[in-house]
Design a protein around this motif. Structure first.
Motif, PDB file in Angstrom:
ATOM      1  N   THR A  12       0.899  -1.017  -0.414  1.00 53.29           N
ATOM      2  CA  THR A  12      -0.110   0.260   0.349  1.00 53.29           C
ATOM      3  C   THR A  12       0.421   1.242  -0.335  1.00 53.29           C
ATOM      4  O   THR A  12       2.377   1.060   0.621  1.00 53.29           O
ATOM      5  N   THR A  28      -4.207   0.049  -2.554  1.00 54.74           N
ATOM      6  CA  THR A  28      -3.214  -1.307  -2.038  1.00 54.74           C
ATOM      7  C   THR A  28      -3.185  -1.897  -3.787  1.00 54.74           C
ATOM      8  O   THR A  28      -4.413  -1.912  -4.126  1.00 54.74           O
ATOM      9  N   GLU A  30      -2.804  -5.869  -4.296  1.00 57.08           N
ATOM     10  CA  GLU A  30      -2.828  -7.651  -4.151  1.00 57.08           C
ATOM     11  C   GLU A  30      -1.973  -8.219  -4.700  1.00 57.08           C
ATOM     12  O   GLU A  30      -2.272  -7.972  -5.764  1.00 57.08           O
ATOM     13  N   ASP A  42      -9.175   0.203  -3.085  1.00 58.23           N
ATOM     14  CA  ASP A  42      -8.525   1.028  -2.126  1.00 58.23           C
ATOM     15  C   ASP A  42      -9.726   0.953  -0.781  1.00 58.23           C
ATOM     16  O   ASP A  42      -9.729   1.269   0.110  1.00 58.23           O
ATOM     17  N   ARG A  47      -5.516  -3.048   4.859  1.00 58.04           N
ATOM     18  CA  ARG A  47      -4.611  -2.419   4.366  1.00 58.04           C
ATOM     19  C   ARG A  47      -3.721  -2.911   5.710  1.00 58.04           C
ATOM     20  O   ARG A  47      -2.192  -2.810   6.151  1.00 58.04           O
ATOM     21  N   ALA A  50      -1.402  -5.309   4.653  1.00 59.90           N
ATOM     22  CA  ALA A  50       0.283  -4.579   3.707  1.00 59.90           C
ATOM     23  C   ALA A  50       1.032  -4.040   3.792  1.00 59.90           C
ATOM     24  O   ALA A  50       0.773  -3.224   5.091  1.00 59.90           O
ATOM     25  N   ASP A  52       3.366  -1.311   4.103  1.00 57.34           N
ATOM     26  CA  ASP A  52       3.005   0.254   3.812  1.00 57.34           C
ATOM     27  C   ASP A  52       4.525   0.438   3.145  1.00 57.34           C
ATOM     28  O   ASP A  52       4.930   1.541   4.309  1.00 57.34           O
TER      29      ASP A  52
END
Length: 413
Positions: A12, A28, A30, A42, A47, A50, A52
């Motif tokens: 993300t 994001t 995937e 989004d 998130r 994920a 960041d």
């Protein structure tokens, strides 16, 4: 380079730029375990698991459709103050005189490209492996370099049959890595006998490969093909390749039209394409052809304006290349985009980003160039310069920089 870690389940960032749709704030991406994009969205719920990346824009890796990596050790471009034939002579001399190993220089260029966020390269592969030429067996592993479309260069001003034999030999790909596609580059009208493209088009093996041809690059080329005159004609005479069959339509009949029979065709440079050529290229049956524009190389030679805007308006695909360090200061497609943004500020930045990503992947006939489910997770993160609210514009400011690169979902830079 050691084997990279397994891919994360998702990434993300402040911005995700899929290219096909507008940028997503807080988006994001995937990823699948085998290194492809699973989804782009989004959704806040995704998130938490994920990685960041922070204040960056995450986008597909850049695509460089045309370069000569064997010149990747040049500190500066070869000066282009004289005739184009003089620059060619200097380039040939430099090729012969460079110290060291050709594949070492190619691999140096691949490493530079990857660091610049380029994850796919269309390379002009010069020379046979047994003669210290381009050798796939000496490439770095796939995770340590961009994916490749290698166009075997054919320099054949005299012997068309030998050129066909060389082309078929280059296309033999036993043992190639899966991310390497082989194609052909009958170099240019001043270096390839006019019968060569027709022979390649008539042979099923060679017609099924992608081609890249330097075409309509200079007025000297047109003088040669139409009249048999000018500096390139003199250069051909020195090679013992003078012909008496020149004519006003030879360039298009002998080179451009056979290119349209290939599985996929790149017109490299195309600086002198006419309105009639644009109409010809825009026909639906020729949508597999693309024009590859090398903006900073074009500027290096001080050429008249390139028809890239007219080509796009006519519906012809335009993608970008760097041509190589013989005519360009580096191998960065982001550098080409910044240059275009400065020269053409009225062109929407999102359209420019597409030239260096999606359009390039489509021109080469490969995956990537956009973020959507099923595409290879070849990605780059760029820290933008500025906060205008338009991430595409901020990416094209001079201070933006590539800070991370992924190949097949695994971070490699």
């Amino acid at each position: 380079m050691s084997e990279p870690a397994a891919p994360p389940s998702a990434l993300t960032a402040r911005w995700v730029a899929p290219i096909d749709v507008p940028p997503i704030a807080g988006g994001t991406v995937e990823l699948t375990p085998d290194g492809r994009v699973a989804a782009v969205h989004d959704r806040p719920d995704a998130r938490s698991g994920a990685e960041d990346l922070g204040d960056v824009a995450l986008l597909p890796g850049f695509v460089n459709c045309h370069t000569h990596l064997e010149f990747s050790d040049f500190a500066a471009p070869i000066p282009a103050a004289g005739a184009f034939a003089d620059w060619i002579a200097a380039t040939v001399a430099a090729r012969r005189e460079r110290p060291g190993d050709r594949m070492d220089r190619v691999n140096r260029g691949l490493a530079e490209s990857l660091a610049a966020g380029v994850t796919t390269v269309g390379e002009i592969a010069t020379g046979a492996p047994e003669a210290d030429g381009w050798n796939a067996a000496r490439l770095p592993p796939p995770h340590a370099r961009p994916a490749l479309v290698a166009f075997g260069e054919l320099i054949a001003p005299r012997d068309p049959v030998a050129a066909l034999d060389a082309a078929r030999a280059f296309l033999q790909s036993d043992g190639d890595p899966p991310d390497l596609i082989r194609g052909l580059s009958p170099h240019a009208p001043y270096s390839v006998h006019p019968a060569v493209p027709t022979l390649l088009a008539a042979c099923p093996d060679t017609a099924a490969a992608p081609w890249a041809v330097h075409l309509l690059e200079t007025s000297e080329e047109i003088d040669l093909l139409a009249k048999g005159q000018g500096p390139l004609a003199a250069a051909m005479e020195r090679l013992g390749a003078t012909r008496s069959d020149f004519g006003a339509n030879r360039l298009r009949r002998d080179y451009l039209e056979p290119l349209a029979t290939a599985a996929r065709g790149l017109i490299v440079h195309g600086n002198r394409l006419t309105p009639a050529d644009l109409d010809w290229l825009a026909a639906p049956e020729r949508r597999h052809l693309s024009v590859i524009y090398c903006p900073r190389t074009h500027a290096h030679f001080g050429r008249p304006p390139h028809p890239w805007l007219a080509l796009r308006e006519a519906g012809v695909r335009v993608a970008l290349g760097t041509d190589g360090r013989g005519s360009n200061p580096d191998l960065s497609i982001l550098g080409e985009l910044r240059f275009l943004h400065a020269q053409f500020p009225k062109v929407p930045p999102a359209d420019l980003l597409a030239l260096g990503t999606r359009c390039g992947a489509e021109a080469l006939g490969v995956g990537g160039g956009r973020l959507r489910g099923g595409e290879p997770a070849d990605l780059c993160a760029v820290r933008p310069d500025g906060a205008s609210g338009d991430p595409a514009a901020d990416l094209l400011h001079s201070g933006s920089r590539v800070v991370a690169v992924w190949r097949a979902g695994r971070r490699v830079v």
